[in-house]
Structures are given as C-alpha cells and as structure tokens.
Design an enzyme around this catalytic site. Sequence first.
Site, PDB file in Angstrom:
ATOM      1  N   GLU A 132      -0.928  -5.105  -4.178  1.00  0.00           N
ATOM      2  CA  GLU A 132      -0.503  -4.054  -3.242  1.00  0.00           C
ATOM      3  C   GLU A 132       0.228  -2.949  -3.991  1.00  0.00           C
ATOM      4  O   GLU A 132       0.863  -3.197  -5.018  1.00  0.00           O
ATOM      5  CB  GLU A 132       0.441  -4.654  -2.188  1.00  0.00           C
ATOM      6  CG  GLU A 132      -0.249  -5.041  -0.891  1.00  0.00           C
ATOM      7  CD  GLU A 132      -0.659  -3.839  -0.036  1.00  0.00           C
ATOM      8  OE1 GLU A 132      -0.801  -2.729  -0.563  1.00  0.00           O
ATOM      9  OE2 GLU A 132      -0.847  -4.038   1.171  1.00  0.00           O
ATOM     10  N   ASP A 133       0.157  -1.743  -3.439  1.00  0.00           N
ATOM     11  CA  ASP A 133       0.929  -0.636  -4.004  1.00  0.00           C
ATOM     12  C   ASP A 133       2.396  -0.751  -3.622  1.00  0.00           C
ATOM     13  O   ASP A 133       3.291  -0.625  -4.456  1.00  0.00           O
ATOM     14  CB  ASP A 133       0.347   0.714  -3.547  1.00  0.00           C
ATOM     15  CG  ASP A 133       0.121   0.790  -2.035  1.00  0.00           C
ATOM     16  OD1 ASP A 133       0.372  -0.209  -1.320  1.00  0.00           O
ATOM     17  OD2 ASP A 133      -0.306   1.860  -1.554  1.00  0.00           O
ATOM     18  N   LYS A 191      10.295  -2.237  -0.757  1.00  0.00           N
ATOM     19  CA  LYS A 191      11.483  -1.662  -0.107  1.00  0.00           C
ATOM     20  C   LYS A 191      12.176  -2.777   0.666  1.00  0.00           C
ATOM     21  O   LYS A 191      11.881  -2.977   1.865  1.00  0.00           O
ATOM     22  CB  LYS A 191      11.069  -0.557   0.862  1.00  0.00           C
ATOM     23  CG  LYS A 191      10.481   0.678   0.234  1.00  0.00           C
ATOM     24  CD  LYS A 191      10.104   1.681   1.318  1.00  0.00           C
ATOM     25  CE  LYS A 191       9.577   2.957   0.754  1.00  0.00           C
ATOM     26  NZ  LYS A 191       9.049   3.858   1.811  1.00  0.00           N
ATOM     27  N   ASP A 201       6.477  -2.273   2.523  1.00  0.00           N
ATOM     28  CA  ASP A 201       7.518  -1.569   3.271  1.00  0.00           C
ATOM     29  C   ASP A 201       8.027  -2.532   4.356  1.00  0.00           C
ATOM     30  O   ASP A 201       8.868  -3.377   4.082  1.00  0.00           O
ATOM     31  CB  ASP A 201       6.885  -0.287   3.824  1.00  0.00           C
ATOM     32  CG  ASP A 201       7.847   0.629   4.520  1.00  0.00           C
ATOM     33  OD1 ASP A 201       9.056   0.479   4.358  1.00  0.00           O
ATOM     34  OD2 ASP A 201       7.386   1.536   5.246  1.00  0.00           O
ATOM     35  N   ASP A 252      -0.006   8.110  -1.557  1.00  0.00           N
ATOM     36  CA  ASP A 252      -0.293   9.468  -1.087  1.00  0.00           C
ATOM     37  C   ASP A 252       0.758  10.011  -0.126  1.00  0.00           C
ATOM     38  O   ASP A 252       1.526   9.276   0.479  1.00  0.00           O
ATOM     39  CB  ASP A 252      -1.632   9.487  -0.346  1.00  0.00           C
ATOM     40  CG  ASP A 252      -1.512   8.887   1.060  1.00  0.00           C
ATOM     41  OD1 ASP A 252      -1.087   7.713   1.164  1.00  0.00           O
ATOM     42  OD2 ASP A 252      -1.786   9.596   2.042  1.00  0.00           O
ATOM     43  N   PHE A 304      10.709   7.742   1.117  1.00  0.00           N
ATOM     44  CA  PHE A 304       9.268   7.919   0.966  1.00  0.00           C
ATOM     45  C   PHE A 304       8.919   8.331  -0.469  1.00  0.00           C
ATOM     46  O   PHE A 304       9.541   9.226  -1.030  1.00  0.00           O
ATOM     47  CB  PHE A 304       8.769   8.980   1.950  1.00  0.00           C
ATOM     48  CG  PHE A 304       7.280   9.057   2.024  1.00  0.00           C
ATOM     49  CD1 PHE A 304       6.552   8.132   2.761  1.00  0.00           C
ATOM     50  CD2 PHE A 304       6.588  10.041   1.319  1.00  0.00           C
ATOM     51  CE1 PHE A 304       5.169   8.192   2.798  1.00  0.00           C
ATOM     52  CE2 PHE A 304       5.204  10.107   1.359  1.00  0.00           C
ATOM     53  CZ  PHE A 304       4.505   9.175   2.104  1.00  0.00           C
ATOM     54  N   VAL A 305       7.930   7.670  -1.046  1.00  0.00           N
ATOM     55  CA  VAL A 305       7.515   7.983  -2.418  1.00  0.00           C
ATOM     56  C   VAL A 305       6.014   8.313  -2.487  1.00  0.00           C
ATOM     57  O   VAL A 305       5.247   7.887  -1.617  1.00  0.00           O
ATOM     58  CB  VAL A 305       7.816   6.798  -3.381  1.00  0.00           C
ATOM     59  CG1 VAL A 305       9.311   6.625  -3.597  1.00  0.00           C
ATOM     60  CG2 VAL A 305       7.190   5.492  -2.902  1.00  0.00           C
ATOM     61  N   ARG A 327      -2.008  11.147  -4.970  1.00  0.00           N
ATOM     62  CA  ARG A 327      -2.371   9.824  -5.528  1.00  0.00           C
ATOM     63  C   ARG A 327      -2.594   9.912  -7.036  1.00  0.00           C
ATOM     64  O   ARG A 327      -2.472   8.930  -7.749  1.00  0.00           O
ATOM     65  CB  ARG A 327      -3.646   9.296  -4.883  1.00  0.00           C
ATOM     66  CG  ARG A 327      -3.527   8.962  -3.400  1.00  0.00           C
ATOM     67  CD  ARG A 327      -4.749   8.159  -2.966  1.00  0.00           C
ATOM     68  NE  ARG A 327      -4.915   8.107  -1.516  1.00  0.00           N
ATOM     69  CZ  ARG A 327      -4.339   7.218  -0.730  1.00  0.00           C
ATOM     70  NH1 ARG A 327      -3.527   6.314  -1.229  1.00  0.00           N
ATOM     71  NH2 ARG A 327      -4.558   7.211   0.574  1.00  0.00           N
TER      72      ARG A 327
HETATM   73  P1  5GP Z   1       4.034  -1.906   5.615  1.00  0.00           P
HETATM   74  O1  5GP Z   1       2.960  -2.496   6.478  1.00  0.00           O
HETATM   75  O2  5GP Z   1       4.585  -2.849   4.572  1.00  0.00           O
HETATM   76  O3  5GP Z   1       5.130  -1.281   6.447  1.00  0.00           O
HETATM   77  O4  5GP Z   1       3.413  -0.648   4.902  1.00  0.00           O
HETATM   78  C1  5GP Z   1       2.554  -0.738   3.870  1.00  0.00           C
HETATM   79  C2  5GP Z   1       1.775   0.546   3.713  1.00  0.00           C
HETATM   80  O5  5GP Z   1       2.501   1.704   4.182  1.00  0.00           O
HETATM   81  C3  5GP Z   1       1.534   0.783   2.251  1.00  0.00           C
HETATM   82  O6  5GP Z   1       0.373   0.115   1.814  1.00  0.00           O
HETATM   83  C4  5GP Z   1       1.448   2.284   2.185  1.00  0.00           C
HETATM   84  O7  5GP Z   1       0.152   2.700   2.474  1.00  0.00           O
HETATM   85  C5  5GP Z   1       2.366   2.782   3.296  1.00  0.00           C
HETATM   86  N1  5GP Z   1       3.711   3.135   2.781  1.00  0.00           N
HETATM   87  C6  5GP Z   1       4.886   2.516   3.005  1.00  0.00           C
HETATM   88  N2  5GP Z   1       5.901   3.130   2.385  1.00  0.00           N
HETATM   89  C7  5GP Z   1       5.356   4.183   1.739  1.00  0.00           C
HETATM   90  C8  5GP Z   1       5.902   5.217   0.893  1.00  0.00           C
HETATM   91  O8  5GP Z   1       7.101   5.319   0.595  1.00  0.00           O
HETATM   92  N3  5GP Z   1       5.001   6.108   0.409  1.00  0.00           N
HETATM   93  C9  5GP Z   1       3.680   6.068   0.682  1.00  0.00           C
HETATM   94  N4  5GP Z   1       2.916   7.007   0.142  1.00  0.00           N
HETATM   95  N5  5GP Z   1       3.126   5.113   1.468  1.00  0.00           N
HETATM   96  C10 5GP Z   1       3.969   4.175   1.983  1.00  0.00           C
END
Ligand code: 5GP
Length: 180
Positions: A104-105, A136, A108, A164, A157-158, A170
């Site tokens: 995973e990137d 995070k 969150d 992206d 936010f990054v 990206r």
């Molecule tokens: P989660 O389901 O864990 O809340 O969110 C995961 C997805 O939200 C990530 O795969 C990504 O696409 C997006 N995301 C969450 N935080 C960020 C952030 O700080 N920057 C960006 N560009 N995408 C984020």
Amino acid sequence: MAQQLVRVDDRQFSLYISEAEIEKEVTRIAGELKRDLAGRDPIFMGILNGAFMFASDLFRKLDFPCQITFLKLASYSGTGSTGTVKQLIGINRELRNRVVVVLEDIVDTGITLETILMQLSGYQPAEVRVATFLHKPEATIRKIRLDYVGREIPNDFVVGYGLDYNEYGRNLREIYQVVD
Ligand code: 5GP
C-alpha cells in the site's frame, strides 16, 4: 534551509520526505522482507494506483524468488444501504496456501486496507502480510496489523511518490505535505 515548495493543481506543498530518505526506508523494508520471507515464495500485491512506485522500487530490491501482481479497488453502486461498495479486482492467480504481501502507499483510516484484507481472506492464502510506505496512526480507526511501515506521519495530506492530489503529483520523486 529554504523550504522547497511545489504547486500541484491548485495547492502548494512543501518537501517532507526526500528521495534519499525514501530510498533508505525502502531498502530497510526490503531487508526485513528478505529476513522474513525468503524461501517462502511470496506473492506481492501492489494496490493501484497509489502504490505503483513503492511496489516498483521495493520489488527491484528483492533478491530472492518472489512474484508480483497489481490489484485495484473498483467502486460500484451497491444495492445495499451502504451505497458505494468497493470490490478488489485483478486477482487472477491461485492464492490458496500462498504467502501474500499487500503493498500500500498509505494507510489513513485503514478502511481501504480492511476491505482488501477481508476480500483476500476468501482466497484462503496461507498468510497475508501488509507493507505500507506511509501510515497516519492518528487517523487509523481500524485495528489492522501493519507488518512493514516506511514512515509514520502526522494527519496531514501528502502527495508525491505515487500519491496524488486530483490525480496530479504522482510523478514527484519526493513526498510533499500540503501547506495550507
Ligand atoms: P484509508 O482507507 O486508509 O482511509 O485511505 C487509504 C487511501 O486514501 C489511500 O490509498 C490513498 O489513496 C488515500 N489517502 C489517504 N491519505 C492520503 C494523503 O495524505 N494523500 C493522498 N494523496 N492520498 C491519501
């Protein structure tokens, strides 16, 4: 030192994690994966779109037999009360009794990863591990074990390194944090 700023679409971002720091963490994770999984024929699963860069950098540092594939979470309107349902698409390999490592990137809230892990468990893998480049912790509301983490970051936010903002940014080689 002067702040390194970039503009992505309509917002300003400042340098947060340099290319050299990213490389150092990816190398460390590759070492941990070798220590834990060399000889177990793991299959890596990069989650598109965001994880493509991390997956590519990490994979080329692995010097033991392993495989890689890429998956995507597709949204479609469900008929249930939850509205949008996310389905994991692209699984075209036999995963039964395999060691699977999800790449995973960023984690969150953890909701995306929870969805992925639930759907993967249906394929009866021997084990599923998770490697995420960013986490995070303050935002994470789902209890999920993250086996390999590049960096823990605050709840801001990054962009960059595959991540992206409005589909832009990206291609940045570093990771940037939103300024305002
Ligand atoms: P989660 O389901 O864990 O809340 O969110 C995961 C997805 O939200 C990530 O795969 C990504 O696409 C997006 N995301 C969450 N935080 C960020 C952030 O700080 N920057 C960006 N560009 N995408 C984020």
